[in-house]
Design a protein around this motif. Structure first.
Motif, PDB file in Angstrom:
ATOM      1  N   ALA A 128      -8.291  21.294  18.315  1.00  0.00           N
ATOM      2  CA  ALA A 128      -7.232  21.132  19.547  1.00  0.00           C
ATOM      3  C   ALA A 128      -7.463  20.189  20.548  1.00  0.00           C
ATOM      4  CB  ALA A 128      -7.272  22.568  19.919  1.00  0.00           C
ATOM      5  N   HIS A 129      -6.665  19.663  21.382  1.00  0.00           N
ATOM      6  CA  HIS A 129      -6.731  19.100  22.363  1.00  0.00           C
ATOM      7  C   HIS A 129      -7.064  17.718  22.091  1.00  0.00           C
ATOM      8  CE1 HIS A 129      -6.882  22.666  24.589  1.00  0.00           C
ATOM      9  NE2 HIS A 129      -8.185  22.987  24.210  1.00  0.00           N
ATOM     10  N   GLN A 130      -6.502  17.133  20.861  1.00  0.00           N
ATOM     11  CA  GLN A 130      -6.656  15.849  20.333  1.00  0.00           C
ATOM     12  C   GLN A 130      -5.673  14.713  21.366  1.00  0.00           C
ATOM     13  OE1 GLN A 130      -6.802  15.274  16.267  1.00  0.00           O
ATOM     14  NE2 GLN A 130      -7.232  17.100  15.635  1.00  0.00           N
ATOM     15  N   SER A 131      -6.032  13.393  21.379  1.00  0.00           N
ATOM     16  CA  SER A 131      -5.167  12.484  22.004  1.00  0.00           C
ATOM     17  C   SER A 131      -4.426  11.728  21.254  1.00  0.00           C
ATOM     18  CB  SER A 131      -6.169  11.464  22.593  1.00  0.00           C
ATOM     19  OG  SER A 131      -7.239  10.754  21.646  1.00  0.00           O
ATOM     20  N   LYS A 132      -4.732  11.902  19.760  1.00  0.00           N
ATOM     21  CA  LYS A 132      -4.210  11.156  18.750  1.00  0.00           C
ATOM     22  C   LYS A 132      -4.471  11.881  17.408  1.00  0.00           C
ATOM     23  CE  LYS A 132      -3.013   6.526  16.542  1.00  0.00           C
ATOM     24  NZ  LYS A 132      -3.549   5.175  16.184  1.00  0.00           N
ATOM     25  N   ILE A 133      -3.510  12.115  16.668  1.00  0.00           N
ATOM     26  CA  ILE A 133      -3.586  12.856  15.316  1.00  0.00           C
ATOM     27  C   ILE A 133      -3.162  11.718  14.402  1.00  0.00           C
ATOM     28  CG2 ILE A 133      -2.395  14.265  13.822  1.00  0.00           C
ATOM     29  CD1 ILE A 133      -1.575  16.179  16.332  1.00  0.00           C
ATOM     30  N   ARG A 134      -4.156  11.705  13.213  1.00  0.00           N
ATOM     31  CA  ARG A 134      -4.230  10.615  12.430  1.00  0.00           C
ATOM     32  C   ARG A 134      -3.928  11.218  10.876  1.00  0.00           C
ATOM     33  NH1 ARG A 134      -6.428   5.954  13.978  1.00  0.00           N
ATOM     34  NH2 ARG A 134      -7.348   6.033  16.099  1.00  0.00           N
ATOM     35  N   VAL A 135      -3.561  12.337  10.795  1.00  0.00           N
ATOM     36  CA  VAL A 135      -3.174  13.125   9.393  1.00  0.00           C
ATOM     37  C   VAL A 135      -1.598  13.569   9.557  1.00  0.00           C
ATOM     38  CG1 VAL A 135      -5.388  13.565   8.655  1.00  0.00           C
ATOM     39  CG2 VAL A 135      -4.358  14.970  10.091  1.00  0.00           C
ATOM     40  N   LYS A 136      -0.961  13.981   8.514  1.00  0.00           N
ATOM     41  CA  LYS A 136       0.208  14.479   8.270  1.00  0.00           C
ATOM     42  C   LYS A 136       0.164  15.802   7.460  1.00  0.00           C
ATOM     43  CE  LYS A 136       2.561  10.140   8.366  1.00  0.00           C
ATOM     44  NZ  LYS A 136       3.317   9.211   7.397  1.00  0.00           N
ATOM     45  N   VAL A 137       1.307  16.504   7.705  1.00  0.00           N
ATOM     46  CA  VAL A 137       1.286  17.974   6.762  1.00  0.00           C
ATOM     47  C   VAL A 137       1.568  17.917   5.416  1.00  0.00           C
ATOM     48  CG1 VAL A 137       2.746  20.086   6.896  1.00  0.00           C
ATOM     49  CG2 VAL A 137       2.377  19.070   9.015  1.00  0.00           C
ATOM     50  N   GLY A 138       0.545  18.567   4.785  1.00  0.00           N
ATOM     51  CA  GLY A 138       0.342  18.397   3.199  1.00  0.00           C
ATOM     52  C   GLY A 138      -0.385  17.223   2.836  1.00  0.00           C
ATOM     53  N   GLN A 139      -1.060  16.491   3.518  1.00  0.00           N
ATOM     54  CA  GLN A 139      -2.039  15.595   3.055  1.00  0.00           C
ATOM     55  C   GLN A 139      -3.395  16.320   2.645  1.00  0.00           C
ATOM     56  OE1 GLN A 139      -2.622  12.345   6.151  1.00  0.00           O
ATOM     57  NE2 GLN A 139      -4.632  11.580   5.250  1.00  0.00           N
ATOM     58  N   ARG A 140      -4.143  15.935   1.782  1.00  0.00           N
ATOM     59  CA  ARG A 140      -5.225  16.389   1.320  1.00  0.00           C
ATOM     60  C   ARG A 140      -6.474  15.676   1.951  1.00  0.00           C
ATOM     61  NH1 ARG A 140      -6.900  19.955  -2.476  1.00  0.00           N
ATOM     62  NH2 ARG A 140      -4.722  20.548  -3.035  1.00  0.00           N
ATOM     63  N   VAL A 141      -7.305  16.127   2.605  1.00  0.00           N
ATOM     64  CA  VAL A 141      -8.432  15.619   3.342  1.00  0.00           C
ATOM     65  C   VAL A 141      -9.662  15.940   2.438  1.00  0.00           C
ATOM     66  CG1 VAL A 141      -7.160  15.165   5.398  1.00  0.00           C
ATOM     67  CG2 VAL A 141      -8.449  17.081   5.199  1.00  0.00           C
ATOM     68  N   SER A 142     -10.782  15.043   2.504  1.00  0.00           N
ATOM     69  CA  SER A 142     -12.209  15.485   2.267  1.00  0.00           C
ATOM     70  C   SER A 142     -12.927  15.691   3.282  1.00  0.00           C
ATOM     71  CB  SER A 142     -12.446  14.594   1.111  1.00  0.00           C
ATOM     72  OG  SER A 142     -11.835  14.156  -0.065  1.00  0.00           O
ATOM     73  N   ARG A 143     -14.118  16.290   3.288  1.00  0.00           N
ATOM     74  CA  ARG A 143     -15.025  16.564   4.272  1.00  0.00           C
ATOM     75  C   ARG A 143     -15.501  15.112   4.665  1.00  0.00           C
ATOM     76  NH1 ARG A 143     -20.490  19.587   3.079  1.00  0.00           N
ATOM     77  NH2 ARG A 143     -20.984  17.513   2.039  1.00  0.00           N
ATOM     78  N   GLY A 144     -15.398  14.829   6.023  1.00  0.00           N
ATOM     79  CA  GLY A 144     -15.869  13.553   6.470  1.00  0.00           C
ATOM     80  C   GLY A 144     -14.747  12.647   6.588  1.00  0.00           C
ATOM     81  N   ASP A 145     -13.357  13.037   6.426  1.00  0.00           N
ATOM     82  CA  ASP A 145     -12.339  12.054   6.627  1.00  0.00           C
ATOM     83  C   ASP A 145     -12.074  12.300   8.237  1.00  0.00           C
ATOM     84  OD1 ASP A 145     -12.195  11.627   4.035  1.00  0.00           O
ATOM     85  OD2 ASP A 145     -10.635  12.563   3.541  1.00  0.00           O
ATOM     86  N   ARG A 146     -11.491  11.098   8.821  1.00  0.00           N
ATOM     87  CA  ARG A 146     -11.374  11.354  10.232  1.00  0.00           C
ATOM     88  C   ARG A 146      -9.719  11.697  10.263  1.00  0.00           C
ATOM     89  NH1 ARG A 146     -11.662   6.144  14.423  1.00  0.00           N
ATOM     90  NH2 ARG A 146     -10.839   6.999  16.032  1.00  0.00           N
TER      91      ARG A 146
END
Length: 427
Positions: A370-388
């Motif tokens: 929470a409280h992020q200044s900028k979001i870099r992902v989208k809903v439905g996107q698959r991420v791995s540990r360590g991804d920004r």
């Protein structure tokens, strides 16, 4: 009282008339008592405020010293964590190299066993030929002796001469055959001796390889014990059932084949020998460690912030309300990373959370950032540990730049530090 405080009159004169105020002894005593009480209260209140000011200043200094010690400890833990990661990577490389060496030595051992079996069959065939040659030689010698006795017992000279010529030819033929058989026998004996010596060398080499295999097996078993035990302890400290966890991972990754398939050294369908059972035990531990590795990737054991930071608020009651996460304070725009593999289920603004990212992981676990200044992902996107996944900010209900990090299991908030502390000696 009248002698100490005699009656006094205070005259008040104006342009038109004169008035006076009568001050009796009782009035003077009452006024003096009131003034003394006000002065005493003023002195006591000033003293209390001064003591509070001194005490709060001391507490602030103490808090500042504790904060510096805590930050130094965090930096030391970060260095230890990086060192442990490098050592774990080096151990993993050494383990892979040892596994490749074991596979190569097993192939060589099987080839040597096959060659020894072929040599045994060749030696048996050579011994059979030698026995046949010796039997033929004995038969030829007996026949020569019989012909000689017949030659000595006859009286007819002409017939004796003819028979003698036939016997000489037969003897010459048998002598040649015996000479050839003797040479073949000597050659076979030399070949048999060479084959026996070669077999002894192969057996000795096989014993040396067996000793090397024993040392490699011992080292592998010790390395696996050292590698698997911290993983089991990590999941146990996080409050996760390891057996149930591994069963879920095993069902999700149920393909078979490859280097972790159980070994069988017998080609006749018989069960594995002691070495086979030992190798299969190592493979089972390797499979268990691999399942733990997959589970660790899908469980939020990592820190969401890799840059320099400080903890500003922990999990628990705060200001009369439940604080359902842990706060990490750092510079504005500091990168925020996913703590485990998963799928983004929410990426947007949400009331007091400000800019919020939700990630759904395996085993019913969800993390929130929470409280992020900028979001870099989208809903439905698959991420791995360590991804920004975003940048640190001050959006929503916040008093300063920080990350509010939550871990929820089955929808219920749990302390994120339980997972982070459980993995601090592993990753």
């Amino acid at each position: 009282m009248a002698r100490a405080f005699p009656e006094k009159r205070l005259f008040l004169r104006s342009n038109t008339d004169t008035r006076y105020v009568r001050l009796t002894p009782f009035t003077q005593v009452f006024a003096l008592t009131g003034v003394a009480a006000i002065c005493g209260w003023t002195i006591i209140a000033s003293s209390v405020l001064l003591m509070d000011s001194i005490g709060s200043g001391h507490e602030r200094d103490q808090a500042a010293r504790e904060q510096r010690v805590y930050e130094a400890r965090l930096n030391a833990m970060s260095v230890e964590r990086d060192t442990a990661l490098r050592e774990a990577a080096a151990a993993h490389d050494r383990f892979n190299a040892a596994l490749r060496q074991v596979s190569t030595m097993q192939s060589e051992l099987l080839a040597s066993e096959t060659m020894r079996a072929e040599l045994d069959r060749g030696m048996n065939a050579t011994y059979d030929k030698l026995r046949n040659a010796v039997a033929e030689r004995d038969e030829a010698l007996a026949e020569i002796e019989s012909l000689t006795m017949q030659l000595e017992g006859t009286g007819d000279e002409a017939l004796d001469m003819a028979r003698l010529d036939d016997m000489e030819q037969t003897v010459d033929l048998l002598t040649g055959a015996l000479t050839a058989a003797s040479g073949q026998r000597d050659a076979m004996a030399v070949e048999a001796e060479d084959a026996e010596q070669f077999a002894e060398e192969m057996i000795f080499e096989a014993k040396l390889k067996q000793d090397r295999n024993e040392r490699i097996f011992s080292q592998l078993e010790e390395a696996l014990t050292i590698s698997v035990s911290p993983l089991e302890e990590m999941f146990s400290q996080a409050g996760l059932d390891t057996d149930s966890l591994l069963n879920k991972v095993r069902r999700g990754y149920s393909g078979q084949g490859g280097p972790l398939t159980p070994i069988s050294f017998s080609t006749k369908g018989a069960g594995p020998d002691a070495e086979g059972l030992r190798a299969n035990g190592i493979l089972e531990k390797l499979d268990r460690m691999n399942l733990y590795r997959i589970a660790a990737q899908k469980t939020p054991f990592a820190l969401p912030v890799k840059s320099a930071f400080r903890f500003t608020s922990g999990f628990g009651p705060r200001w009369g309300r439940m604080h359902e996460g842990t706060d990490f304070a750092a510079a504005h725009g500091t990168p925020i990373y996913a703590t485990a593999d998963g799928v983004v289920t929410y990426a947007g603004r949400m009331s007091g959370y400000g800019n919020l990212v939700k990630i759904q992981h395996e085993f019913g676990i969800e993390t929130r950032y929470a409280h992020q200044s900028k979001i870099r992902v989208k809903v439905g996107q698959r991420v791995s540990r360590g991804d920004r996944i975003g940048d640190m900010g001050n959006t929503g209900r916040s008093t300063g730049t920080h990350l509010h990090y939550e871990v929820r299991v089955g929808g219920t908030p749990v302390n994120p530090m339980t997972y982070i502390k459980a993995a601090q000696d592993v990753f």
